[in-house]
Motif scaffolding. Structure first.
Motif, short mmCIF file in Angstrom:
data_model
loop_
_atom_site.label_atom_id
_atom_site.label_comp_id
_atom_site.label_asym_id
_atom_site.label_seq_id
_atom_site.Cartn_x
_atom_site.Cartn_y
_atom_site.Cartn_z
N TYR A 1 61.55 -30.53 -6.64
CA TYR A 1 61.33 -29.11 -6.42
C TYR A 1 60.76 -28.83 -5.03
CZ TYR A 1 61.72 -29.00 -11.52
OH TYR A 1 62.16 -29.14 -12.80
N TYR A 2 60.71 -29.84 -4.16
CA TYR A 2 60.05 -29.67 -2.86
C TYR A 2 60.83 -28.72 -1.96
CZ TYR A 2 58.45 -30.54 1.86
OH TYR A 2 58.01 -30.37 3.14
N GLN A 3 60.13 -27.81 -1.32
CA GLN A 3 60.66 -26.96 -0.27
C GLN A 3 59.56 -26.79 0.78
OE1 GLN A 3 63.67 -26.31 -0.24
NE2 GLN A 3 64.46 -25.98 -2.28
N GLY A 4 59.92 -26.89 2.06
CA GLY A 4 58.93 -26.77 3.12
C GLY A 4 58.43 -25.34 3.27
N GLN A 5 57.12 -25.18 3.38
CA GLN A 5 56.55 -23.83 3.48
C GLN A 5 56.76 -23.24 4.87
OE1 GLN A 5 52.48 -23.50 2.23
NE2 GLN A 5 52.38 -21.30 2.54
N ALA A 6 56.63 -24.06 5.92
CA ALA A 6 56.81 -23.55 7.28
C ALA A 6 58.24 -23.04 7.47
CB ALA A 6 56.49 -24.65 8.30
N GLU A 7 59.20 -23.78 6.95
CA GLU A 7 60.59 -23.35 7.04
C GLU A 7 60.80 -22.06 6.27
OE1 GLU A 7 64.17 -26.16 6.76
OE2 GLU A 7 64.03 -25.34 4.75
N PHE A 8 60.13 -21.92 5.14
CA PHE A 8 60.23 -20.72 4.32
C PHE A 8 59.78 -19.50 5.11
CE2 PHE A 8 58.11 -18.31 0.62
CZ PHE A 8 59.26 -17.59 0.36
N VAL A 9 58.67 -19.62 5.82
CA VAL A 9 58.17 -18.51 6.64
C VAL A 9 59.19 -18.13 7.70
CG1 VAL A 9 56.37 -17.81 8.27
CG2 VAL A 9 55.74 -19.05 6.19
N GLU A 10 59.80 -19.13 8.34
CA GLU A 10 60.81 -18.87 9.36
C GLU A 10 62.01 -18.15 8.77
OE1 GLU A 10 61.78 -21.75 12.51
OE2 GLU A 10 60.42 -23.11 11.48
N LEU A 11 62.42 -18.54 7.57
CA LEU A 11 63.55 -17.88 6.92
C LEU A 11 63.26 -16.41 6.68
CD1 LEU A 11 64.67 -20.55 4.28
CD2 LEU A 11 66.07 -19.65 6.13
N VAL A 12 62.09 -16.11 6.15
CA VAL A 12 61.73 -14.72 5.86
C VAL A 12 61.67 -13.90 7.13
CG1 VAL A 12 59.97 -13.21 4.88
CG2 VAL A 12 60.53 -15.37 3.73
N CYS A 13 61.07 -14.46 8.17
CA CYS A 13 61.01 -13.74 9.45
C CYS A 13 62.40 -13.52 10.03
CB CYS A 13 60.13 -14.50 10.44
SG CYS A 13 58.37 -14.53 10.01
N SER A 14 63.28 -14.52 9.88
CA SER A 14 64.65 -14.39 10.37
C SER A 14 65.39 -13.28 9.64
CB SER A 14 65.41 -15.72 10.20
OG SER A 14 64.86 -16.73 11.02
N ALA A 15 65.01 -13.03 8.39
CA ALA A 15 65.65 -11.97 7.61
C ALA A 15 65.14 -10.59 7.99
CB ALA A 15 65.42 -12.21 6.12
N GLY A 16 64.10 -10.52 8.82
CA GLY A 16 63.59 -9.24 9.28
C GLY A 16 62.53 -8.63 8.39
N ALA A 17 61.81 -9.46 7.65
CA ALA A 17 60.76 -8.94 6.77
C ALA A 17 59.38 -9.19 7.37
CB ALA A 17 60.84 -9.59 5.39
N ARG A 18 58.47 -8.28 7.11
CA ARG A 18 57.08 -8.42 7.54
C ARG A 18 56.30 -9.08 6.41
NH1 ARG A 18 52.54 -4.97 6.80
NH2 ARG A 18 50.91 -5.29 8.38
N ILE A 19 55.68 -10.21 6.69
CA ILE A 19 54.95 -10.96 5.67
C ILE A 19 53.55 -10.37 5.55
CG2 ILE A 19 54.12 -13.22 4.95
CD1 ILE A 19 56.31 -14.46 6.69
N VAL A 20 53.23 -9.83 4.39
CA VAL A 20 51.91 -9.24 4.18
C VAL A 20 50.97 -10.19 3.44
CG1 VAL A 20 52.77 -6.88 4.25
CG2 VAL A 20 52.70 -8.08 2.07
N ALA A 21 51.53 -11.13 2.70
CA ALA A 21 50.69 -12.10 1.99
C ALA A 21 51.56 -13.22 1.46
CB ALA A 21 49.94 -11.43 0.84
N THR A 22 50.94 -14.36 1.26
CA THR A 22 51.62 -15.50 0.63
C THR A 22 50.75 -16.04 -0.49
OG1 THR A 22 52.82 -16.18 2.62
CG2 THR A 22 52.45 -17.85 0.96
#
Length: 379
Positions: free
Chosen positions: A28-49
């Motif tokens: 079930y492993y997924q990298g968290q840093a890569e996840f943040v990059e994906l969300v930013c690439s999609a054009g979303a503003r991250i308000v919390a994790t």
């Protein structure tokens, strides 16, 4: 655990809450840093994790009920347009979460599909993305209409929503068949071009690598093309082919392809079949690697897994360690294996350091032949 982010003044379309679960099992492993990059690439503003630990996913919400309560409290108090999970959810889990959180929920595959839909520019790319989206949607359609399913069994007691469900399923299947036909025509055109290059003895080399490794920047430097090269995941989706002229009579065709990613969704692999065939039929793969990344060995493994899945594992590779300009004291160099063959080149596609070594390697790998025939075509 809640992590808050401070975003810059960039304008975003959505306020997103990220959910990242750390599982004890590596499946079930997924990298968290890569996840943040994906969300930013999609054009979303991250308000919390929100992060947490589990042994296995919860069957109803994927996360535990306590963590779901925390996220709902945050949504009610602060507001958010989107909840994004760094994992793949089952259709039932996605529906339960949206009902409980009263907010749109995306899983990792849907996030990547969203990015692909934003990046596609060519006719072929748009067809491929739409096909992948519809194939993904078709697996979730029945759950979207669960509130209208039949209530009783037996003749004459047909549920009120079954007709609508069947209509939607038929429309989606009809559109999928149309897309397959359109992509088959594009596939035939690509196949004809490959046969022409083969008859003219013009080898094709394909740039492969993890997303954001610098493939498009290297492609532009080698061929003089001007394809989009941006510091974003999946900046390039549409395949581009250009002629590469060396210092010898031999010419090559270079293919810039979509970047790979860990656990690339199967629907995308199927939809991008015609694009990936440029990799399958290449004479040489230039495996572009982010030399500055601390996870580069794992990323190399992930790329090779994708190559295995598309049947390109036996094609010779030349490893290109890119971005040496970000490594203090690292100089361009060329490495050979125990047989004296060039196997690895360290360079910077950003400033051009080491590009001459790559050209030297290609001349050595593709020596000019007296029987070489020139094909004048547009690339």
């Amino acid at each position: 655990m809640l992590i808050k982010y401070s975003n810059n003044n960039q304008q975003y379309k959505y306020n997103a809450i990220l959910v990242h679960v750390i599982f004890q099992k590596s499946a079930y492993y997924q990298g968290q840093a890569e996840f943040v990059e994906l969300v930013c690439s999609a054009g979303a503003r991250i308000v919390a994790t929100f992060t947490g630990k589990r042994d296995t996913p919860h069957p109803k919400y994927f996360i535990g009920s306590g963590k779901a309560d925390e996220i709902r409290a945050w949504v009610d108090a602060k507001g958010a347009d989107l909840i994004v999970f760094n994992h793949d959810l089952t259709p039932t889990q996605g529906r339960n979460l949206e009902q409980f959180l009263r907010c749109q929920v995306l899983d990792r595959t849907e996030l990547i599909l969203n990015i692909f839909s934003q990046r596609a520019r060519s006719y072929e790319g748009k067809l491929q993305v739409e096909l992948a989206q519809l194939q993904h949607l078709s697996t979730r359609l029945v759950h979207g209409w669960s509130h209208l399913e039949r209530q009783k069994g037996g003749i004459g007691l047909r549920g009120p929503g079954e007709t609508q469900l069947e209509t939607d399923r038929r429309l989606i299947n009809n559109r999928i068949r149309q897309l397959h036909k359109q992509l088959d025509r594009v596939h035939k055109q690509r196949d004809q071009s490959r046969r022409s290059r083969y008859r003219a003895q013009i080898p094709t080399i394909s740039l492969v690598g993890y997303t954001n490794a610098g493939k498009s920047t290297l492609f532009n430097y080698l061929t003089g093309a001007q394809v989009l090269a941006d510091n974003k995941l999946f900046a390039t989706l549409d395949p581009t082919l250009r002629r590469l002229r060396l210092a010898t009579p031999q010419s090559l065709v270079v293919a810039d392809t979509v970047g790979f990613i860990r656990n690339l969704p199967h629907s995308l692999v199927k939809a991008f079949r015609s694009t990936l065939e440029e990799t399958q039929d290449a004479a040489l793969l230039l495996h572009v690697i982010d030399a500055f990344s601390e996870e580069r060995m794992d990323l190399i493994t992930q790329v090779n897994k994708v190559l295995n899945s598309i049947g390109a594992e036996k094609i010779p590779q030349l490893e290109i360690y890119n971005k040496i300009d970000q490594i203090e004291g690292c100089k361009p160099r060329l490495e050979r294996d125990s047989f004296g063959r060039i196997c690895r080149i360290w360079l910077s596609a950003f400033n051009g350091e080491g590009i001459d070594l790559l050209r030297q390697a290609l001349i050595e790998y593709f020596p000019a032949k007296e029987s070489f025939r020139r094909l004048e075509s547009i690339y």
